[in-house]
Design a protein around this motif. Structure first.
Motif, PDB file in Angstrom:
ATOM      1  N   LEU A  87      -9.258  10.713  13.251  1.00 30.49           N
ATOM      2  CA  LEU A  87      -9.479   9.287  13.020  1.00 30.49           C
ATOM      3  C   LEU A  87      -8.397   8.549  13.803  1.00 30.49           C
ATOM      4  O   LEU A  87      -7.211   8.655  13.470  1.00 30.49           O
ATOM      5  N   VAL A  88      -8.767   7.829  14.860  1.00 32.79           N
ATOM      6  CA  VAL A  88      -7.761   7.255  15.749  1.00 32.79           C
ATOM      7  C   VAL A  88      -8.135   5.831  16.141  1.00 32.79           C
ATOM      8  O   VAL A  88      -9.306   5.517  16.367  1.00 32.79           O
ATOM      9  N   ASP A  89      -7.117   4.967  16.207  1.00 31.90           N
ATOM     10  CA  ASP A  89      -7.331   3.561  16.509  1.00 31.90           C
ATOM     11  C   ASP A  89      -7.372   3.294  18.008  1.00 31.90           C
ATOM     12  O   ASP A  89      -6.460   3.678  18.747  1.00 31.90           O
ATOM     13  N   PHE A  90      -8.437   2.596  18.434  1.00 35.91           N
ATOM     14  CA  PHE A  90      -8.551   2.057  19.786  1.00 35.91           C
ATOM     15  C   PHE A  90      -8.919   0.587  19.665  1.00 35.91           C
ATOM     16  O   PHE A  90      -9.458   0.155  18.642  1.00 35.91           O
ATOM     17  N   HIS A  91      -8.645  -0.175  20.716  1.00 35.63           N
ATOM     18  CA  HIS A  91      -9.027  -1.587  20.706  1.00 35.63           C
ATOM     19  C   HIS A  91      -9.101  -2.093  22.140  1.00 35.63           C
ATOM     20  O   HIS A  91      -8.247  -1.752  22.967  1.00 35.63           O
ATOM     21  N   HIS A 114     -14.623  16.718  15.499  1.00 37.29           N
ATOM     22  CA  HIS A 114     -15.196  15.435  15.898  1.00 37.29           C
ATOM     23  C   HIS A 114     -14.091  14.383  16.014  1.00 37.29           C
ATOM     24  O   HIS A 114     -13.144  14.380  15.222  1.00 37.29           O
ATOM     25  N   VAL A 115     -14.261  13.497  16.993  1.00 42.87           N
ATOM     26  CA  VAL A 115     -13.313  12.398  17.180  1.00 42.87           C
ATOM     27  C   VAL A 115     -13.962  11.104  16.709  1.00 42.87           C
ATOM     28  O   VAL A 115     -15.055  10.751  17.166  1.00 42.87           O
ATOM     29  N   PHE A 116     -13.294  10.401  15.798  1.00 39.50           N
ATOM     30  CA  PHE A 116     -13.733   9.100  15.304  1.00 39.50           C
ATOM     31  C   PHE A 116     -12.776   8.039  15.861  1.00 39.50           C
ATOM     32  O   PHE A 116     -11.821   7.626  15.202  1.00 39.50           O
ATOM     33  N   ALA A 117     -13.004   7.646  17.102  1.00 41.25           N
ATOM     34  CA  ALA A 117     -12.193   6.605  17.723  1.00 41.25           C
ATOM     35  C   ALA A 117     -12.878   5.264  17.498  1.00 41.25           C
ATOM     36  O   ALA A 117     -14.098   5.146  17.617  1.00 41.25           O
ATOM     37  N   GLY A 118     -12.076   4.238  17.184  1.00 50.22           N
ATOM     38  CA  GLY A 118     -12.682   2.928  16.963  1.00 50.22           C
ATOM     39  C   GLY A 118     -11.684   1.915  16.469  1.00 50.22           C
ATOM     40  O   GLY A 118     -10.469   2.124  16.509  1.00 50.22           O
ATOM     41  N   LEU A 119     -12.225   0.799  15.989  1.00 47.18           N
ATOM     42  CA  LEU A 119     -11.396  -0.326  15.541  1.00 47.18           C
ATOM     43  C   LEU A 119     -10.932  -0.109  14.106  1.00 47.18           C
ATOM     44  O   LEU A 119     -11.750   0.162  13.232  1.00 47.18           O
ATOM     45  N   THR A 179     -17.524   7.038  15.174  1.00 42.69           N
ATOM     46  CA  THR A 179     -16.511   5.998  15.339  1.00 42.69           C
ATOM     47  C   THR A 179     -15.944   5.607  13.980  1.00 42.69           C
ATOM     48  O   THR A 179     -16.451   6.018  12.943  1.00 42.69           O
ATOM     49  N   ARG A 180     -14.879   4.823  14.019  1.00 43.02           N
ATOM     50  CA  ARG A 180     -14.350   4.201  12.810  1.00 43.02           C
ATOM     51  C   ARG A 180     -14.455   2.691  12.974  1.00 43.02           C
ATOM     52  O   ARG A 180     -14.189   2.149  14.053  1.00 43.02           O
ATOM     53  N   MET A 181     -14.857   2.006  11.924  1.00 43.02           N
ATOM     54  CA  MET A 181     -14.988   0.552  11.937  1.00 43.02           C
ATOM     55  C   MET A 181     -14.639   0.033  10.554  1.00 43.02           C
ATOM     56  O   MET A 181     -15.319   0.363   9.579  1.00 43.02           O
ATOM     57  N   GLY A 182     -13.589  -0.747  10.454  1.00 46.46           N
ATOM     58  CA  GLY A 182     -13.157  -1.254   9.159  1.00 46.46           C
ATOM     59  C   GLY A 182     -13.718  -2.625   8.841  1.00 46.46           C
ATOM     60  O   GLY A 182     -13.358  -3.613   9.489  1.00 46.46           O
ATOM     61  N   ALA A 183     -14.603  -2.687   7.844  1.00 49.61           N
ATOM     62  CA  ALA A 183     -15.143  -3.975   7.396  1.00 49.61           C
ATOM     63  C   ALA A 183     -14.360  -4.514   6.206  1.00 49.61           C
ATOM     64  O   ALA A 183     -14.257  -5.727   6.009  1.00 49.61           O
ATOM     65  N   TYR A 184     -13.803  -3.600   5.403  1.00 48.43           N
ATOM     66  CA  TYR A 184     -13.021  -3.965   4.218  1.00 48.43           C
ATOM     67  C   TYR A 184     -11.612  -3.407   4.417  1.00 48.43           C
ATOM     68  O   TYR A 184     -11.437  -2.210   4.627  1.00 48.43           O
ATOM     69  N   LYS A 185     -10.605  -4.251   4.341  1.00 50.24           N
ATOM     70  CA  LYS A 185      -9.248  -3.809   4.648  1.00 50.24           C
ATOM     71  C   LYS A 185      -8.277  -4.116   3.506  1.00 50.24           C
ATOM     72  O   LYS A 185      -8.066  -5.283   3.164  1.00 50.24           O
ATOM     73  N   PRO A 186      -7.670  -3.097   2.921  1.00 48.97           N
ATOM     74  CA  PRO A 186      -6.621  -3.328   1.914  1.00 48.97           C
ATOM     75  C   PRO A 186      -5.339  -3.709   2.645  1.00 48.97           C
ATOM     76  O   PRO A 186      -4.931  -3.034   3.591  1.00 48.97           O
ATOM     77  N   ARG A 187      -4.699  -4.773   2.234  1.00 47.96           N
ATOM     78  CA  ARG A 187      -3.499  -5.225   2.930  1.00 47.96           C
ATOM     79  C   ARG A 187      -2.357  -5.435   1.935  1.00 47.96           C
ATOM     80  O   ARG A 187      -2.565  -5.862   0.793  1.00 47.96           O
ATOM     81  N   THR A 188      -1.149  -5.170   2.380  1.00 48.80           N
ATOM     82  CA  THR A 188       0.020  -5.343   1.516  1.00 48.80           C
ATOM     83  C   THR A 188       0.206  -6.806   1.139  1.00 48.80           C
ATOM     84  O   THR A 188       0.507  -7.131  -0.020  1.00 48.80           O
ATOM     85  N   ILE A 218      -7.347  14.461  10.594  1.00 49.53           N
ATOM     86  CA  ILE A 218      -6.001  13.942  10.812  1.00 49.53           C
ATOM     87  C   ILE A 218      -6.102  12.504  11.297  1.00 49.53           C
ATOM     88  O   ILE A 218      -7.044  12.135  11.996  1.00 49.53           O
ATOM     89  N   ASP A 219      -5.129  11.689  10.905  1.00 43.97           N
ATOM     90  CA  ASP A 219      -5.078  10.284  11.310  1.00 43.97           C
ATOM     91  C   ASP A 219      -3.754  10.046  12.027  1.00 43.97           C
ATOM     92  O   ASP A 219      -2.763   9.640  11.413  1.00 43.97           O
ATOM     93  N   PRO A 220      -3.691  10.303  13.346  1.00 40.47           N
ATOM     94  CA  PRO A 220      -2.430  10.149  14.074  1.00 40.47           C
ATOM     95  C   PRO A 220      -1.975   8.709  14.197  1.00 40.47           C
ATOM     96  O   PRO A 220      -0.774   8.441  14.269  1.00 40.47           O
ATOM     97  N   SER A 221      -2.913   7.769  14.203  1.00 43.11           N
ATOM     98  CA  SER A 221      -2.543   6.360  14.379  1.00 43.11           C
ATOM     99  C   SER A 221      -1.685   5.859  13.226  1.00 43.11           C
ATOM    100  O   SER A 221      -0.652   5.214  13.428  1.00 43.11           O
TER     101      SER A 221
END
Length: 372
Positions: free
Chosen positions: A322-326, A104-109, A133-142, A287-290
């Motif tokens: 799991l791949v990032d698109f925008h 399965h492909v989870f393409a998304g933001l 799809t992937r959709m990030g509502a909560y984001k851990p940031r450095t 796999i998360d190529p992004s």
């Protein structure tokens, strides 16, 4: 040792209670019951923990209600592969089957930003026949000053849009136990138009209390990403934390290792371990190529690095991407430089199809060789 019980044997049945009474008589051994309601039948397993070497397989299979007994041969008791283990290597959630045999492909933001961008993304997925799809509502940031995600405020309209465009499963990272409650409340409020796969990010792979909390709920499946600075064994044990608490609907994610040895990629790509994880465990592998590559760099062949490493993972047998698109990476609030464009989605999906076709041909070749 693991006892696989006869199908549809409920905990209230006399046979089940008779079995539990017998097991309570074992000295130095305690047990844990795990049940999962499948589409057609109830599946029950009992995990015996302690000094089980004294127990004979033949004797355990003769107990009331026991169909098959498995002696645990690896450290990963619940998710690992063991001798004579015929248990399923996957699970079904919200009409989507996840296993070691499909993809399965989870393409998304990477991060939800605007209503318009989310709708554009989901419309593009529907037009290309995708249901995840992937959709990030909560984001851990450095940095504490970077965008941390919209949080629970965006969940209702993201879920509504997902339902509008036929998205069945959204991979969504959580950082705290309370985020599970917020997601469940939003799904309930919107009438469950979609499903959510909880994602444990690389930073939280050894957040053991979070792992236990997520494992205690069995409604939502989990994507656990490998820790970017720990060994594969440590990360697989993190997945076992989830299963030991009751949730065996786990996908294991490879996302690259944090080391300068991978430069100029963002992380050192670890997709060669796709078959290793599938050999050691029954988990589907993502796999998360992004986040492994971290850029849109293009080789002299005209193919982006992110396409190349995706193909490497798929040819090795990956089950989820799991791949990032925008729609507009220049305005993305998180990881814009690595996001692919919506116009590149058909190309990406076709490239994935070609790589999967090669993998299937390799399986046929391997099967033929085994007969020689």
């Amino acid at each position: 040792m693991i006892l696989i019980l006869q199908a549809d044997l409920g905990e209230q049945s006399p046979i089940f209670q008779q079995l539990l009474t017998h097991l309570r008589g074992f000295s130095g051994i305690h047990f844990r019951v795990h049940q999962e309601q499948g589409a057609e039948q109830l599946l029950s397993e009992i995990y015996l923990i302690g000094d089980t070497k004294q127990l004979r397989i033949e004797d355990m299979e003769a107990l009331p209600g026991v169909e098959h007994a498995i002696r645990v041969s690896r450290e990963y008791r619940m998710l690992g592969r063991h001798s004579d283990d015929q248990r399923s290597n996957g699970f079904e959630y919200n009409g989507v089957r996840f296993s070691q045999d499909n993809l399965h492909v989870f393409a998304g933001l990477c991060a939800v930003d605007t209503h318009e961008h989310v709708e554009q993304m989901l419309r593009a997925l529907q037009e290309n026949g995708q249901v995840c799809t992937r959709m990030g509502a909560y984001k851990p940031r450095t940095s504490p000053y970077a965008f941390q995600g919209h949080g629970k405020s965006c969940l209702p309209w993201v879920f509504d849009l997902a339902g509008k465009y036929g998205i069945r499963v959204i991979a969504m990272e959580i950082l705290h136990e309370s985020h599970m409650d917020e997601i469940r409340e939003a799904l309930e409020m919107t009438g469950h138009p979609t499903g959510v796969m909880l994602q444990i990010g690389t930073r939280n792979t050894q957040n053991f209390e979070l792992l236990k909390a997520v494992g205690r709920q069995q409604e939502l499946p989990v994507l656990l990403k490998r820790g970017f600075g720990i060994t594969l064994e440590e990360s697989l044990n993190a997945a076992e934390y989830l299963a030991s608490e009751g949730n065996t609907k786990v996908v294991f994610g490879l996302r690259g290792m944090k080391t300068n040895l991978g430069d100029p990629h963002r992380n050192f790509v670890d997709f060669a371990q796709v078959p290793v994880v599938k050999r050691l465990t029954r988990m589907p592998v993502c796999i998360d190529p992004s986040h492994s590559v971290g850029s849109r760099d293009v080789g002299p062949d005209g193919i982006m690095d992110v396409f190349h490493v995706t193909a490497q993972g798929v040819v090795a047998g990956a089950n989820m991407i799991l791949v990032d698109f925008h729609p507009d990476p220049a305005t993305a609030l998180v990881d814009g430089p690595q996001a692919l464009l919506l116009k590149e989605l058909p190309w990406f999906l076709e490239d994935v199809r070609l790589a999967r076709e090669v993998y299937e041909e390799r399986r046929v070749l391997a099967a033929a060789q085994s007969l020689i």
